[in-house]
Design an enzyme around this catalytic site. Structure first.
Site, mmCIF file in Angstrom:
data_model
loop_
_atom_site.group_PDB
_atom_site.id
_atom_site.type_symbol
_atom_site.label_atom_id
_atom_site.label_comp_id
_atom_site.label_asym_id
_atom_site.label_seq_id
_atom_site.Cartn_x
_atom_site.Cartn_y
_atom_site.Cartn_z
ATOM 1 N N ASP A 132 0.876 -1.165 0.000
ATOM 2 C CA ASP A 132 0.000 0.000 0.000
ATOM 3 C C ASP A 132 0.923 1.229 0.000
ATOM 4 O O ASP A 132 2.122 1.112 0.288
ATOM 5 C CB ASP A 132 -0.872 -0.039 1.258
ATOM 6 C CG ASP A 132 -1.662 1.231 1.445
ATOM 7 O OD1 ASP A 132 -2.281 1.690 0.464
ATOM 8 O OD2 ASP A 132 -1.663 1.782 2.568
ATOM 9 N N ASP A 158 -0.202 5.092 0.866
ATOM 10 C CA ASP A 158 -0.493 6.099 1.892
ATOM 11 C C ASP A 158 -0.388 5.491 3.294
ATOM 12 O O ASP A 158 -1.118 4.567 3.633
ATOM 13 C CB ASP A 158 -1.924 6.651 1.701
ATOM 14 C CG ASP A 158 -2.101 7.345 0.349
ATOM 15 O OD1 ASP A 158 -1.183 8.061 -0.068
ATOM 16 O OD2 ASP A 158 -3.165 7.161 -0.279
#
Ligand code: BG6
Ligand code: MG
Length: 217
Positions: free
Chosen positions: A12, A14
């Protein structure tokens, strides 16, 4: 050459590689306050990993007021413009501790890397961070139909790497993202607090604590 249990790592963006989760938080907080919704850290945990309209709908539901589709689009645009102003100056200095070394270590060991972010700003963010060339595959909002916690983004990333789910693991800071990884039948490495990421297989505070040695066969 060492033998690792895995052949691909799906990250991922963020809150994992850079602290843009904080900028999303600030932008959503301002929007939530403008519509009279109570917004705190606990509520924000429910938004992490959720796409823009999904997050907006959760905030608007908390406000208890009704909004037309046109109002929703305007609010989503406002939030995005605010978010984009906050990330305008992003640079390689904004990589979280351990992020760049982890990517380099994983790739040097012969494992593949993918990015799985539901953010429409993901490509711009990885370019500003100077890590766009560190991924064999980038899957963002444009390439999927269903946001996390649906497993689609992680399954699409694994397929893009030419790997099956059982030889990949996912790295996530959000509850929705960990759920997506587990639904994809992958090992889930959580970034953050074990009290929040209760469904992760292992949780570390940040990538500065990541060790590839933990994944030897
Ligand atoms: C996710 C973030 O990566 O992307 C969420 O965790 C954010 O907080 C989502 O809402 C969508 O981002 P964007 O940039 O498309 O609004
Ligand atoms: Mg995240």
């Amino acid at each position: 050459m060492h033998k690792y249990e895995y052949r691909g790592v799906i990250f991922d963006l963020d809150g994992v590689l850079t602290d843009t989760a904080h900028y999303h938080y600030l932008a959503w907080k301002r929007l939530a306050e403008s519509v009279g919704a109570i917004f705190d850290e606990a509520f924000n945990e429910q938004l992490k990993g959720v796409d823009r309209m999904g997050s907006l709908n959760l905030i608007l539901a908390a406000s208890g007021k009704d909004f037309s589709e046109a109002d929703k689009l305007t609010l989503a645009d406002e939030k995005n413009l605010h978010y984009q102003s906050l990330i305008a100056q992003l640079s390689p200095a904004d990589l979280l501790p351990g992020a760049a070394p982890s990517l380099q270590l994983i790739r040097a060991a012969g494992l593949k890397t993918a990015l799985a972010s539901v953010s429409k700003n993901a490509q711009a963010v990885i370019e500003r961070l100077g890590i766009a060339d560190q991924f064999d595959v980038v899957v963002d909002a444009a390439k999927i139909k269903n946001s996390k916690p649906d497993p689609e983004i992680f399954l699409t990333a694994a397929a893009g790497l030419g790997l099956t789910a059982d030889v990949c693991f996912g790295v996530e800071d959000s509850i929705a993202g960990i759920r997506a990884i587990k639904s994809a039948n992958m090992f889930a490495l959580g970034i953050g607090s074990p009290a929040v990421l209760t469904e992760a297989d292992v949780v570390i505070a940040g990538l500065h604590q990541f060790s590839l040695q933990d994944y030897l066969k």
